[in-house]
Write a protein that holds these residues in place. Structure first.
Motif, PDB file in Angstrom:
ATOM      1  N   LEU B 161       0.836  -1.206   0.000  1.00  0.00           N
ATOM      2  CA  LEU B 161       0.000   0.000   0.000  1.00  0.00           C
ATOM      3  C   LEU B 161       0.868   1.253   0.000  1.00  0.00           C
ATOM      4  N   LEU B 162       1.887   1.229   0.856  1.00  0.00           N
ATOM      5  CA  LEU B 162       2.776   2.375   0.953  1.00  0.00           C
ATOM      6  C   LEU B 162       3.491   2.620  -0.367  1.00  0.00           C
ATOM      7  N   VAL B 163       3.968   1.544  -0.978  1.00  0.00           N
ATOM      8  CA  VAL B 163       4.707   1.684  -2.233  1.00  0.00           C
ATOM      9  C   VAL B 163       3.790   2.219  -3.344  1.00  0.00           C
ATOM     10  N   LEU B 164       2.575   1.660  -3.407  1.00  0.00           N
ATOM     11  CA  LEU B 164       1.616   2.112  -4.421  1.00  0.00           C
ATOM     12  C   LEU B 164       1.360   3.609  -4.292  1.00  0.00           C
ATOM     13  N   LEU B 165       1.144   4.048  -3.056  1.00  0.00           N
ATOM     14  CA  LEU B 165       0.862   5.462  -2.822  1.00  0.00           C
ATOM     15  C   LEU B 165       2.086   6.313  -3.121  1.00  0.00           C
ATOM     16  N   ALA B 166       3.246   5.856  -2.639  1.00  0.00           N
ATOM     17  CA  ALA B 166       4.454   6.656  -2.766  1.00  0.00           C
ATOM     18  C   ALA B 166       4.877   6.795  -4.223  1.00  0.00           C
ATOM     19  N   LYS B 167       4.720   5.724  -4.989  1.00  0.00           N
ATOM     20  CA  LYS B 167       5.094   5.782  -6.404  1.00  0.00           C
ATOM     21  C   LYS B 167       4.213   6.770  -7.163  1.00  0.00           C
ATOM     22  N   ASN B 168       3.007   6.982  -6.661  1.00  0.00           N
ATOM     23  CA  ASN B 168       2.080   7.913  -7.303  1.00  0.00           C
ATOM     24  C   ASN B 168       1.946   9.213  -6.519  1.00  0.00           C
ATOM     25  N   GLU B 169       3.047   9.669  -6.006  1.00  0.00           N
ATOM     26  CA  GLU B 169       3.047  10.882  -5.201  1.00  0.00           C
ATOM     27  C   GLU B 169       2.330  12.024  -5.918  1.00  0.00           C
ATOM     28  N   GLY B 170       1.452  12.711  -5.171  1.00  0.00           N
ATOM     29  CA  GLY B 170       0.745  13.867  -5.736  1.00  0.00           C
ATOM     30  C   GLY B 170      -0.477  13.498  -6.557  1.00  0.00           C
ATOM     31  N   ARG B 171      -0.595  12.242  -6.808  1.00  0.00           N
ATOM     32  CA  ARG B 171      -1.707  11.816  -7.659  1.00  0.00           C
ATOM     33  C   ARG B 171      -2.831  11.311  -6.735  1.00  0.00           C
ATOM     34  N   VAL B 172      -4.098  11.625  -7.089  1.00  0.00           N
ATOM     35  CA  VAL B 172      -5.203  11.110  -6.286  1.00  0.00           C
ATOM     36  C   VAL B 172      -5.532   9.702  -6.757  1.00  0.00           C
ATOM     37  N   LEU B 173      -5.446   8.748  -5.831  1.00  0.00           N
ATOM     38  CA  LEU B 173      -5.805   7.380  -6.168  1.00  0.00           C
ATOM     39  C   LEU B 173      -7.171   7.083  -5.572  1.00  0.00           C
ATOM     40  N   THR B 174      -8.068   6.599  -6.396  1.00  0.00           N
ATOM     41  CA  THR B 174      -9.411   6.328  -5.869  1.00  0.00           C
ATOM     42  C   THR B 174      -9.393   5.040  -5.046  1.00  0.00           C
ATOM     43  N   HIS B 175     -10.411   4.963  -4.157  1.00  0.00           N
ATOM     44  CA  HIS B 175     -10.526   3.765  -3.309  1.00  0.00           C
ATOM     45  C   HIS B 175     -10.501   2.503  -4.152  1.00  0.00           C
ATOM     46  N   GLN B 176     -11.295   2.527  -5.210  1.00  0.00           N
ATOM     47  CA  GLN B 176     -11.442   1.344  -6.047  1.00  0.00           C
ATOM     48  C   GLN B 176     -10.105   0.944  -6.681  1.00  0.00           C
ATOM     49  N   PHE B 177      -9.382   1.970  -7.122  1.00  0.00           N
ATOM     50  CA  PHE B 177      -8.092   1.710  -7.761  1.00  0.00           C
ATOM     51  C   PHE B 177      -7.136   1.011  -6.780  1.00  0.00           C
ATOM     52  N   ILE B 178      -7.067   1.575  -5.566  1.00  0.00           N
ATOM     53  CA  ILE B 178      -6.147   1.004  -4.571  1.00  0.00           C
ATOM     54  C   ILE B 178      -6.565  -0.421  -4.217  1.00  0.00           C
ATOM     55  N   LEU B 179      -7.866  -0.598  -3.953  1.00  0.00           N
ATOM     56  CA  LEU B 179      -8.365  -1.929  -3.583  1.00  0.00           C
ATOM     57  C   LEU B 179      -8.041  -2.961  -4.660  1.00  0.00           C
ATOM     58  N   LYS B 180      -8.218  -2.538  -5.914  1.00  0.00           N
ATOM     59  CA  LYS B 180      -7.968  -3.445  -7.028  1.00  0.00           C
ATOM     60  C   LYS B 180      -6.476  -3.800  -7.100  1.00  0.00           C
ATOM     61  N   GLU B 181      -5.640  -2.765  -6.908  1.00  0.00           N
ATOM     62  CA  GLU B 181      -4.201  -2.984  -7.030  1.00  0.00           C
ATOM     63  C   GLU B 181      -3.661  -3.874  -5.913  1.00  0.00           C
ATOM     64  N   ILE B 182      -4.140  -3.646  -4.684  1.00  0.00           N
ATOM     65  CA  ILE B 182      -3.565  -4.352  -3.544  1.00  0.00           C
ATOM     66  C   ILE B 182      -4.237  -5.704  -3.301  1.00  0.00           C
ATOM     67  N   TRP B 183      -5.585  -5.702  -3.336  1.00  0.00           N
ATOM     68  CA  TRP B 183      -6.286  -6.953  -2.959  1.00  0.00           C
ATOM     69  C   TRP B 183      -6.879  -7.697  -4.157  1.00  0.00           C
ATOM     70  N   GLY B 184      -7.032  -6.985  -5.279  1.00  0.00           N
ATOM     71  CA  GLY B 184      -7.582  -7.638  -6.464  1.00  0.00           C
ATOM     72  C   GLY B 184      -9.029  -7.219  -6.714  1.00  0.00           C
TER      73      GLY B 184
END
Lengths: 890, 227
Positions: B161-184
Motif C-alpha cells: 500500500l505504501l509503495v503504491l501510494l508513494a510511487k504515485n506521489e501527488g496523484r489522487v488514487l481512488t478507493h477502487q483503484f487502490i483496492l484493485k491494485e492491492i487486494w484484487g
C-alpha cells in the motif's frame, strides 16, 4: 276576517316583483306579435316595427322569417341582414332551421324570429323554437316573435273544441308571461276572409280548403275573442302590478290561491289547463298537489303522470308531491298551510263498486273537511271514458301467467290431500284449510292470481266437498251461505294481504333508497381526492341504478374535460351545452333528445362541477328521478368540496412558496451584497491609487474574506436546493471517524485559530457506514456556527462516541447559548439568533438538520448547564469490527 | 528562472482562463489556451504541454471523452477542473487517467502546488530505488521503509500500500483503484479494509497520525500521497 290596511304591500309580492324585474333586466326583452290566427299580418307588423327600430340606428337583424310568399311581407324583408339558415339532412330530406349559434355569435341588439310555436327538426338542439328563443334571451339579445292564440298551451283544448282541429304545436303559457311586450295584431274577420279569398294569405287552391276547414267566420270570431280577452287580461294584470309596484291605492290582488289536486289520468291534464286559464282570469296564484298512495301505478299511469307533471311545469304550476294514504287529509292539511282559497278536483270516475264507494267518499270527505275553502269539482269528458275502458281491461291481470299456474297447482294439490283425509276431518274443516291457503298465497302473489285462487278454491270446495259431492249443486242453505262467505272472506283476505305487501314493498324500496343514500353519504365522507369521489360515484350508480354512466369534470380553467372515445362529437357538444347552461339535455329531455345519452349537470352550491352522462333504457319514474337527483346533489356537493379544497390547497402552496421566495430574497440579497460590495470597493481602491504595501495587503485580505463568505453562501444555497428538491441521495461508505474529524478541523483551521479547539474520539471507535461528504458538511456547519457565536479564546469541543448501533456526535461551545423559546426554531430556515454575527444566512443549521435526517438521524440543540450551546447528532449506523478485519486479511 | 514547461488550459470560461494565465505566467510557465474540447485536442498536439488543465464542463463535448482521447497518446499529467458535488464525475475522471482534480472555486496557491508536484512527479521517473519523503524513506530494492532512520515493521500488505501510494506521489488514487491494485478485483467494494490499513499505516509513517501529512484523505474519493 280582519281587513288589513289596504295600502300595505305584501312583502313577498314586492320581492317577487323586484326579482322578476331583476331577471328581466339581465335577459333580453321579448316582444310578441300576437294574433288570433294565421293571415292577420303578424309577420308584416313585426317587420314594420323592425324597420322603425332600424331607422333609430338599432342593430336589428332577421334570425328567421317566413314570408309564405306574401308579396307585401317579402318586400319588407329587404334591407335587413339575414342569418343564413342551417341546413340539415333528416331521413334524406333537406330541411332548413334557424341557426341559433350563428345568432348568438352575431349578438345583435334585436333579432326577429318568426313563429314562436314552431317545432324544430328532429336532431336540433331544442325540441321547440321557444327553447331557442329562451337561449337567445339568456344571452341578452332582444327578440321579436310572432304567435297565434291557438298555440298557447292552456287554450289548445278550447281551440280544439271550437274548431275541431287539435293543435299540436303548443307553447307553455309561461312564455306569454315572460314576454315584456305583447302587441296584438288584429283584423276584423270579414277583412281576413277577404284577404284569404284574394289569395293574399295562402295560394288560391290552398286557401279554398283552408276557408272551409278552419277559416269559418264563427271560428275566427271565437278565436278573436279569445285573443282579445287574453291581451285585455294581460293589460289588466299589468295595471294591477304597476299599481302595486308604485303603491297606488286601488283594488289589490284578490289574494286568491288555487290548488289543483292532480292525479295520473289524462283528465288531470285537462284539469290543469282549465285551472291555469281560470287562475289567469281570476288573477289567482296557482299550485298543484299530487298525493302518492300505496297504490302501485301501472306503466301507463306512470307515463301519463309524467306527462301531467311536465304539463304543469310548462303551465308554470308548481307541483307538490306528498305521500299519504289519506288523500283528503293530505290535501286539506296542505291547503290550510298554504292559505289556499280554492281547491280544484276532477269529478270522480266510477271504476267499480269499490272505487265508487271510496271515490264518492273522497269528494264528500273533501267537502266536509274543507271548511272555508271552496271546492270546485270539474266534470270529465270523453277522455275519461276512454281511460275508463282502458283501465278495466288492464287492472287485475298484472301478474304473469306462471303465477296463475303456480297458484292453481297449490290449490289443486292441497285439495287432493284434503280429499284423501275428507272422511276424518269433515268437509267444513276443508274450507278453513283452503281459506288459510289463499291467505298464505296472498303473501307471495299479486291480486290477479289471488282472485283466481279464491274463485278456484270456492269452486273446488263446492264441487268436491260440499254434499252432494262432485256436483256444483248445494242442498243445505247453510252450506250455500258458507260458500258465499268463504268466497268473500277468501277474496278480501287475499286482496288485503297483497295490498299490505304492496305497501310493504314501497316502504322497503324507500328504506333501501334511504339506506343507499346514507351509505353514499358515508362513502363520500371517506373520500378525499377527486378521483376517489369519482370511483365512489361510479360504484354507487352502477350498484343502485344499474346504468352505464360517464362523469366529466371541469379542469383547472373551468372548462369541461371530455376526453372520451365512447361519445360522438355531437354528444360531447351536448355535454358542453349542459355544462354551460346547467340544465339536463339529451334523451328523454326537451333539448337534443336524439342522443343515446341523457346528460345531467353536476352543480354544487356555487361551483359548476361537470356533467354526468347516462345511458337510460327507460325514462326515470317520478320516484326514481327524485332519488337520482338527490344522489347527484350529494355527489356534486362532495365534488364541490374537493374542488374548493384543491383550490384552497393550491392557494396555500402558492402563498407558502411566495413567502419562502420573499424571505430568501430578503435574506440572500443582503448577504450577497455585502461581500460583493467589499470586493468591488477593495479592488476599486487598489486600482485607483498606489498605496503602501501594508494597506494593499489589508485590502487583499478583505477581498479574500469576502470571496470566502460569498462561496460559503453559494455552497449553502446549493445544499439547500438539493434538500428542497429532494435530490439528496446517500452515498454511504465505510468511514474512519479520525479522518472525518481531521478533515473538518483542517478546513476550518483559519476560523478555529482563536479558539481552544479539541476533538475527542475513543480509541475503540469502529468504522461507521455514513456519507462522508454530507457528514463533513454537517460538522463543518456546526463548528462554523460555534465559531460565530462563542467568544474568542473559549473552548469548542467535538466529541464522538458509539453507543448501541448509534453514532453520537456532540458539538459544544461556551457562547451565549440559545434563548429557551427558540430551541425548537434553531433548525428552521432563515432562523437567525439575536446575537449572531453578520455573515450567516440562517441556512446552515437547517442544512445540518436536512443532511442528518437524510441519514435517518436526529439533531437537537440545547443549552449547557454552565453556559453555551450543545448540539447532539444521533445517527443509526452499521459498524465493522476492526480486529476481525485484521484477522481476515493478514 | 525561466521554465520550459508549457501548460495547456482547456476551459470555456474566459475569466477563469485569464486568471490562470495571469497566475501561471507570474509563476513563469508558458501558456497555451483552448476554448473548446476540439480546439484543446489540437492544441495539445501542437504546443507540447507538460501539463494540461482540463475543465470537465465544456460546451462542445463531454470532458471525460476529451480526457480519454488525450490519454490515448498524452502521458503527461492532466489536472481536472470541476464543480463541487460531482464526486462520481471526479472518480470517473481519475479512473480514466486524470492525475488530480481541483474544484471551482479554487485557491490559486493550492493549484500551483498541485501543478508543481504533478510536473515534478512526471519528470522524476528515474530508476532510483530509494524514495524519500522528509523523514520517511522507502527502499524499493530491499522492500524496506525507514522513519527517522528507524526500520519500520510493516506487514506485506502495508508495504504494498505504501509503495503504491508513494510511487504515485501527488496523484489522487481512488478507493477502487487502490483496492484493485492491492487486494484484487474481488475486493473493489471492501473499503473498510482500506480504512483499517490506512489507519495502521498512518500510525507507522506519520509524525502525528491524527493529523496526517503524508497520507492524505480526499473526501469521498480516495487518497493522495505527499504534502
Amino acid at each position: 276576517m280582519i281587513d288589513i290596511d289596504d295600502n300595505r304591500l305584501n312583502p313577498d309580492e314586492l320581492l317577487n316583483s323586484l326579482k322578476s324585474e331583476e331577471e328581466k333586466s339581465k335577459r333580453g326583452k321579448l316582444k310578441i306579435f300576437f294574433g288570433m290566427c294565421a293571415g292577420v299580418g303578424k309577420t308584416y307588423s313585426m317587420l314594420k316595427a323592425a324597420h322603425e327600430e332600424k331607422l333609430k340606428g338599432i342593430d336589428i337583424i332577421i334570425g328567421y322569417v317566413e314570408t309564405h310568399n306574401r308579396k307585401e311581407t317579402a318586400e319588407l324583408v329587404e334591407g335587413f341582414e339575414i342569418i343564413k339558415r342551417k341546413k340539415s339532412n333528416y331521413k334524406s330530406t333537406n330541411l332548413e332551421e334557424m341557426d341559433l349559434d350563428a345568432i348568438v355569435a352575431r349578438k345583435p341588439q334585436i333579432v326577429l324570429v318568426d313563429e314562436l310555436a314552431h317545432t324544430n327538426v328532429p336532431g336540433s338542439r331544442h325540441i321547440k323554437r321557444f327553447h331557442d328563443i329562451m337561449e337567445i334571451l339568456e344571452q341578452g339579445i332582444n327578440v321579436y316573435t310572432t304567435l297565434n292564440v291557438q298555440h298557447l298551451e292552456s287554450r289548445s283544448d278550447t281551440v280544439a273544441q271550437i274548431t275541431g282541429i287539435v293543435v299540436r304545436e303548443t307553447v307553455p303559457d309561461e312564455i306569454f308571461e315572460i314576454a315584456d311586450d305583447i302587441e296584438l295584431v288584429d283584423l276584423p274577420p270579414d277583412e281576413l276572409l277577404q284577404r284569404l279569398s284574394e289569395g293574399k294569405v295562402y295560394s288560391a287552391d290552398k286557401s279554398k280548403g283552408a276557408i272551409e276547414n278552419f277559416f269559418r267566420k264563427g271560428n275566427i270570431t271565437a278565436l278573436r275573442e279569445m285573443a282579445l280577452r287574453l291581451v285585455a287580461d294581460r293589460v289588466d294584470k299589468q295595471l294591477h302590478d304597476y299599481m302595486q309596484q308604485k303603491r297606488i291605492k286601488g283594488p289589490w290582488k284578490t289574494g286568491l290561491h288555487i290548488l289543483v289536486a292532480m292525479g295520473c289520468s289524462p283528465y288531470s291534464a285537462k284539469l290543469l289547463r282549465w285551472a291555469k286559464s281560470l287562475s289567469y282570469s281570476m288573477d289567482a296564484k296557482i299550485q298543484a298537489i299530487y298525493v302518492e298512495t300505496t297504490h302501485n301505478l301501472t306503466t301507463k299511469e306512470q307515463e301519463q303522470f309524467n306527462k301531467n307533471l311536465n304539463l304543469a311545469k310548462q303551465l308554470g304550476i308548481k307541483v307538490r308531491i306528498i305521500t299519504s294514504n289519506d288523500k283528503v287529509k293530505a290535501i286539506i292539511n296542505f291547503a290550510q298551510k298554504e292559505n289556499i282559497t280554492h281547491i280544484f278536483v276532477g269529478k270522480p270516475r266510477v271504476r267499480n263498486l269499490f272505487s265508487m264507494l271510496s271515490l264518492g267518499n273522497f269528494v264528500n270527505k273533501l267537502i266536509r273537511y274543507s271548511g272555508n275553502i271552496d271546492v270546485y269539482i270539474l266534470g270529465s269528458d270523453h277522455l275519461a271514458k276512454d281511460r275508463f275502458k282502458n283501465k278495466v281491461s288492464i287492472l287485475p291481470f298484472t301478474s304473469n301467467l306462471s303465477q296463475y299456474f303456480i297458484v292453481s297447482l297449490y290449490i289443486s294439490v292441497i285439495s287432493v290431500i284434503c280429499l284423501i283425509f275428507k272422511n276424518f276431518i269433515g268437509y267444513q274443516v276443508v274450507s278453513f284449510v283452503l281459506l288459510f291457503l289463499v291467505s298464505f298465497l296472498a303473501l307471495f302473489f299479486g291480486t290477479g292470481p289471488i282472485l283466481l285462487a279464491a274463485s278456484l278454491s270456492s269452486i273446488i270446495w263446492d264441487f268436491l266437498f260440499i254434499p252432494p259431492q262432485f256436483t256444483l249443486h248445494i242442498e243445505k242453505p247453510e252450506d250455500m251461505l258458507m260458500l258465499l262467505m268463504f268466497f268473500i272472506i277468501a277474496l278480501l283476505n287475499g286482496i288485503l294481504t297483497s295490498r299490505v305487501r304492496r305497501q310493504e314493498k314501497k316502504i322497503r324500496i324507500r328504506e333501501e333508497r334511504t339506506h343507499a343514500l346514507y351509505q353514499l353519504a358515508r362513502d363520500l365522507a371517506n373520500t378525499n381526492t377527486i378521483e376517489d369521489v369519482s370511483k365512489t360515484a361510479y360504484k354507487f350508480i352502477s350498484e343502485n341504478f344499474s346504468i352505464e354512466c360517464m362523469i366529466f369534470l371541469k379542469n383547472d380553467y373551468n372548462k369541461l374535460q371530455t376526453e372520451n372515445d365512447q361519445l360522438s362529437e355531437n354528444e360531447i357538444s351536448i355535454a358542453y351545452w349542459v355544462f354551460n347552461h346547467i340544465s339536463k339535455a339529451g334523451k328523454f329531455t326537451n333539448t337534443l333528445p336524439s342522443s343515446d345519452y341523457t346528460f345531467y349537470p353536476l352543480h354544487g352550491n356555487t361551483e359548476n362541477i361537470g356533467v354526468i352522462a347516462v345511458k337510460l333504457k327507460n325514462n326515470f319514474t317520478q320516484g326514481e328521478s327524485e332519488y337520482w337527483e338527490t344522489c347527484l346533489t350529494q355527489i356534486s356537493g362532495k365534488y364541490e368540496r374537493e374542488f374548493l379544497r384543491n383550490t384552497a390547497k393550491k392557494a396555500y402552496l402558492l402563498n407558502e412558496s411566495d413567502k419562502l421566495y420573499k424571505t430568501l430574497f430578503n435574506s440572500i440579497s443582503h448577504e450577497l451584497r455585502i461581500p460583493v460590495a467589499t470586493i468591488m470597493g477593495a479592488s476599486d481602491t487598489l486600482l485607483s491609487q498606489t498605496y503602501p504595501e501594508e494597506i494593499k495587503h489589508k485590502l487583499y485580505l478583505e477581498i479574500n474574506t469576502a470571496s470566502i463568505r460569498l462561496n460559503r453562501l453559494i455552497e449553502n444555497l446549493l445544499n439547500m436546493s438539493r434538500l428542497e428538491t429532494g435530490r439528496i441521495s446517500l452515498r454511504t461508505d465505510w468511514c474512519d471517524i479520525n479522518d472525518l474529524a481531521y478533515k473538518v478541523s483542517e478546513n476550518l483551521r483559519q476560523e478555529l485559530l482563536p479558539f481552544n479547539y479539541e476533538t475527542v474520539i475513543p480509541s475503540d471507535m469502529p468504522l461507521v457506514n455514513i456519507d462522508f461528504g454530507l457528514l463533513e458538511q454537517v460538522l463543518h456547519n456546526l463548528i462554523l456556527n460555534s465559531t460565530q457565536h462563542a467568544p474568542e479564546g473559549s473552548n469548542i469541543r467535538m466529541k464522538f462516541f458509539y453507543d448501541n448501533a448509534y453514532l453520537i456526535i456532540n458539538i459544544m461551545d461556551r457562547g451565549e447559548g440559545f434563548p429557551e423559546n427558540d430551541l425548537n426554531l434553531v433548525f428552521n430556515k432563515f432562523y437567525r439568533g439575536s446575537n449572531a454575527k453578520t455573515g450567516g444566512t440562517g441556512l446552515g443549521l437547517s442544512i445540518v438538520k436536512g443532511f442528518v435526517e437524510a441519514h435517518n438521524g436526529t439533531v437537537t440543540a440545547s443549552n449547557r448547564k454552565n453556559g453555551g450551546a450543545i448540539f447532539t447528532i444521533k445517527i443509526p449506523v452499521l459498524t465493522t469490527d476492526i480486529s476481525k478485519i485484521k484477522e481476515n486479511i493478514e | 528562472m525561466e521554465r520550459d514547461d508549457c501548460i495547456l488550459i482547456i476551459d470555456d470560461e474566459v475569466q477563469i482562463r485569464r486568471l490562470l494565465e495571469i497566475t501561471l505566467s507570474a509563476n513563469e510557465y508558458k501558456i497555451a489556451e483552448a476554448k473548446t474540447g476540439k480546439e484543446g485536442l489540437t492544441m495539445a498536439a501542437l504546443s507540447h504541454p507538460s501539463l494540461i488543465i482540463l475543465d470537465l464542463g465544456l460546451p462542445d463535448a463531454d470532458g471525460i471523452d476529451i480526457l480519454k482521447k488525450l490519454r490515448e497518446w498524452f502521458f503527461k499529467p492532466i489536472i481536472i477542473l470541476t464543480v463541487k458535488n460531482s464526486e462520481s464525475d471526479i472518480i470517473k475522471a481519475l479512473d480514466n487517467g486524470a492525475n488530480d482534480f481541483i474544484t471551482k472555486p479554487f485557491r490559486t496557491g493550492e493549484l500551483m502546488a498541485r501543478i508543481r508536484v504533478a510536473i515534478r512527479q512526471s519528470q522524476n521517473q528515474t530508476d532510483n530505488p530509494l524514495l524519500e519523503f522528509g523523514s520517511l524513506s522507502i527502499d524499493l530494492s530491499n522492500h524496506t521503509a525507514r522513519k527517522n532512520n528507524i526500520m519500520l515493521k510493516l506487514t506485506s500488505t502495508e508495504y504494498s500500500l505504501l509503495v503504491l501510494l508513494a510511487k504515485n506521489e501527488g496523484r489522487v488514487l481512488t478507493h477502487q483503484f487502490i483496492l484493485k491494485e492491492i487486494w484484487g478485483m474481488g475486493y473493489i467494494e471492501q473499503t473498510q479494509y482500506l480504512r483499517v490499513f490506512v489507519a495502521q499505516l498512518r500510525k507507522k509513517i506519520e509524525d502525528n497520525p491524527s493529523m496526517p501529512e503524508l497520507l492524505n484523505t480526499v473526501s469521498g474519493i480516495g487518497y493522495r500521497f505527499g504534502s
